[in-house]
Design an enzyme around this catalytic site. Sequence first.
Site, PDB file in Angstrom:
ATOM      1  N   ASP A 103      17.687  34.823  72.711  1.00 29.97           N
ATOM      2  CA  ASP A 103      16.203  34.724  72.391  1.00 29.97           C
ATOM      3  C   ASP A 103      15.748  33.349  72.393  1.00 29.97           C
ATOM      4  O   ASP A 103      16.232  32.674  71.583  1.00 29.97           O
ATOM      5  CB  ASP A 103      15.763  35.701  71.348  1.00 29.97           C
ATOM      6  N   ASN A 104      14.722  32.671  73.303  1.00 31.28           N
ATOM      7  CA  ASN A 104      14.065  31.774  73.178  1.00 31.28           C
ATOM      8  C   ASN A 104      15.075  30.612  73.052  1.00 31.28           C
ATOM      9  O   ASN A 104      14.741  29.584  72.209  1.00 31.28           O
ATOM     10  CB  ASN A 104      13.087  31.655  72.107  1.00 31.28           C
ATOM     11  N   GLN A 157      16.697  32.959  64.389  1.00 29.95           N
ATOM     12  CA  GLN A 157      15.546  32.441  63.557  1.00 29.95           C
ATOM     13  C   GLN A 157      15.831  33.412  62.407  1.00 29.95           C
ATOM     14  O   GLN A 157      16.470  34.424  62.563  1.00 29.95           O
ATOM     15  CB  GLN A 157      14.051  32.856  64.574  1.00 29.95           C
ATOM     16  N   ASP A 170       6.238  35.660  60.134  1.00 31.98           N
ATOM     17  CA  ASP A 170       7.148  36.348  59.428  1.00 31.98           C
ATOM     18  C   ASP A 170       8.712  35.546  59.866  1.00 31.98           C
ATOM     19  O   ASP A 170       9.817  36.053  59.732  1.00 31.98           O
ATOM     20  CB  ASP A 170       7.492  37.753  59.791  1.00 31.98           C
ATOM     21  N   LYS A 225       8.007  46.269  69.169  1.00 33.45           N
ATOM     22  CA  LYS A 225       8.478  45.286  68.478  1.00 33.45           C
ATOM     23  C   LYS A 225       8.054  45.728  66.992  1.00 33.45           C
ATOM     24  O   LYS A 225       8.562  45.123  66.010  1.00 33.45           O
ATOM     25  CB  LYS A 225       8.068  43.931  68.826  1.00 33.45           C
ATOM     26  N   TYR A 226       6.955  46.220  66.814  1.00 33.12           N
ATOM     27  CA  TYR A 226       6.517  46.538  65.304  1.00 33.12           C
ATOM     28  C   TYR A 226       6.099  47.972  64.870  1.00 33.12           C
ATOM     29  O   TYR A 226       5.782  48.016  63.955  1.00 33.12           O
ATOM     30  CB  TYR A 226       4.688  45.747  65.396  1.00 33.12           C
ATOM     31  N   LYS A 274       5.157  41.772  59.753  1.00 34.90           N
ATOM     32  CA  LYS A 274       4.121  42.185  60.717  1.00 34.90           C
ATOM     33  C   LYS A 274       3.909  43.565  60.594  1.00 34.90           C
ATOM     34  O   LYS A 274       5.054  44.455  60.808  1.00 34.90           O
ATOM     35  CB  LYS A 274       4.372  41.648  62.108  1.00 34.90           C
ATOM     36  N   GLU A 286      16.899  33.851  77.711  1.00 36.64           N
ATOM     37  CA  GLU A 286      15.692  34.278  77.875  1.00 36.64           C
ATOM     38  C   GLU A 286      14.859  32.970  77.550  1.00 36.64           C
ATOM     39  O   GLU A 286      14.250  32.913  76.493  1.00 36.64           O
ATOM     40  CB  GLU A 286      15.569  35.246  76.925  1.00 36.64           C
TER      41      GLU A 286
END
Length: 770
Positions: free
Chosen positions: A492-493, A422, A457, A631-632, A362, A521
């Site tokens: 995360d998640n 992930q 991604d 983040k990007y 991304k 989270e």
Amino acid sequence: MASDTSSSPTKTTAAKAKSSKAASTKTVKPNSTGVKRSVRQAKTAKAASTKKTTTTSTVKKTTGEKKAASNATTTTRKRASRAKSAPSSLEPRNLFPASARLARIPVTEVEPVIEDGLWPAKAVEGESFPVRATVFREGHDALGAEAVLFNPEGTETMRVRMYDVAPGLDRLEAWLKPTTPGDWSFRIDTWSDPYQTWSKEASIKIQAGIDVELEFEQGALLLERAARGQALNNPAQLPPDSERVTRLHEAAKAMRDKTRPIQERLSVGLHSSIRGIFRTHPLRDLLESSRTYPLRVDRERALYGSWYEIFPRSIGAYQDQEGQWHSGTLRTATSDLPRIASLGFDVVYLTPVHPIGTTFRKGRNNALEAAPGDPGSPYGIGSPQGGHDAIHPELGTFDDFDYFVKKAKGLGLEVALDLALQCSPDHPWVKEHPQWFKHRPDGTIAYAENPPKKYQDIYPLSFDTDYRGLYNAVRDVIEKWIAHGVTIFRVDNPHTKPVQFWQEILAEFREKHPEVLFLAEAFTRPAMMRTLAQVGFHQSYTYFAWRNNREEIEKYLQEVSWESCSYMRPSFWPTTHDILTQVMVEGGKPAFKMRAVLAATGSPNWGIYSGYELIENVQRPGFEEQINNEKYQFKPRDYSGQTAQEIQSLLTCLNGIRRRHPALQRLRNLSIHPTTHPSVVCFSRHLDAWESPTGSADTVIVLVNLDPKNTAIGSVYLDLADLKISGYSSSSCFKVRDELDGQVYQWGASNYFELNPYERVAHVFAVESD
């Protein structure tokens, strides 16, 4: 009446015939042996009585008698056998599981209990927690109940009398405090309280002149029983104490002394010293216990801490003269640790530090295509350089990571690492273990989606094809980072992975590394958030960011402090790298100040995302997140400006207040107080001296203007009982010191306030003792 051969097997033939004559007019119901008398049998019996029987009939009759006698004897033996094997009236029968059996004085609706005791409730070392239960009995006799705490070795460490907290509902409560981490337990003991029963009845009867001497004798006998430590169905329980025994015997003697006035004799039995003996050493008649319930006690950081989040690649990042970006490293990130520590934070939280994939990487603001030099999202984990067990080459090596951890710990900071399960399409697992991913009908791997959001991604993991293989891989990843000094994982998640997986892996790491903590989270449905906490996550993100008006704030503070406190430890964050709410966008600096005060005082655990000091509050159009999201892209920051200095000063002050006041380090001690202004919320936290680490009681009152644009003027009404301020009436005053600026005020039950969001968004008062 027809005869019963089972009960009279020795009757003569003539007697049987006489009985059978009456039976000839009707069919008789089967008796206990199952034999049915018929008209034909009656005629045969009559013929036998007149001696006109043949040899054959005599043989048949003799055979019938033997059969009846045999059946009757068998029945008698069965009855005797059942009577012999039946339990006595004093022994419980096995009609239901032992765990379902009620105590003699019943105990029901026990708290804190998770899934009927299958999963342990939560506590931390040094934090008291309430044990509640519904306790009642038949009739009007008094009862007693105690909450009993056991350490991991099974040794009783605390026993506290339970008191009624909901008159008329038989709801009792006591507070217990574990002292060390580990798997503790508790139960509730109940008993009949003969002294309390006598005290109530004697006070009424003697005053009315009813059974006076009988009541005095009964009371004297109770005192003598107490001196001997003799309780009904309960072994001796009073340790030797000559002074106490002497006092009880003297009181019993005085109660029997008819030369004394009746009122004096009664006063002796009800004297405070006697009541004190029975309060500390009650006669526990009919003593029994509830089930024993599990309690998991964690180290204090599981409940109390201040987090600071960083993207390590942004610290020290720079753009050269050609416009090319150069990443910061773990070494350059180390340079910011002294500033973070000086702000009073306890935990420095690193977003993922692993290699980042290039396939579908991304670009800025989540663009589908990355421009040359765009670093990609650190959550797109995995490249040919490695996966979750590797460090991005631009950040450095494991030696650099170890250096970062060492410096952080030297400054009093624990290191938390993002655990994001992930993978990018370039992750080594994709080629080595394709079965760990979901495949579409065309054979390609499905990327992550949260419609309408798409994450091309990222490949989500699937635990349904090779659960054990994937489990072992994740376990090895966690083990590796623990070996390099990570003591906390921000997961995360977690709600996108099976809860069963979390239950198992958290249990394994609790056994092997009980000091390591996990933060969930998960901004998702309540059932998922609740269950993740119940199966082992030490801390949880919350809905705090979306609770903004007074009613929402008050309700949510009550929920996390009282309703869910036995299984979920909340973490309050005003913003994250994914969340920027509308109140922060519209409210600007006053909103950032107000939300920081609320987060730091509303929950023992709170955190901020770097850049908070700069009031980064511009949203990406159409999304509840920042524009130019870190983040990007690289996002180095300069904290030398006036705004940053002002916010940093507030953060330092808030963390200092939290460290000075143990009341703000606990969860189960909050009270809401009403105000006359709809935009002003007031709550307090109180800690009794017996549970305070300082040995002194501590009370903090927080008053916050939730409107970042308008001044709020009104009054607040304090419940002095909730604040446990003794010696004050509704008209008297006491001193409070505003910990935000040091000013001292005289406050009472009713108080005036004026909060200008541009000058003073809140008060954080410490109640000063005289």
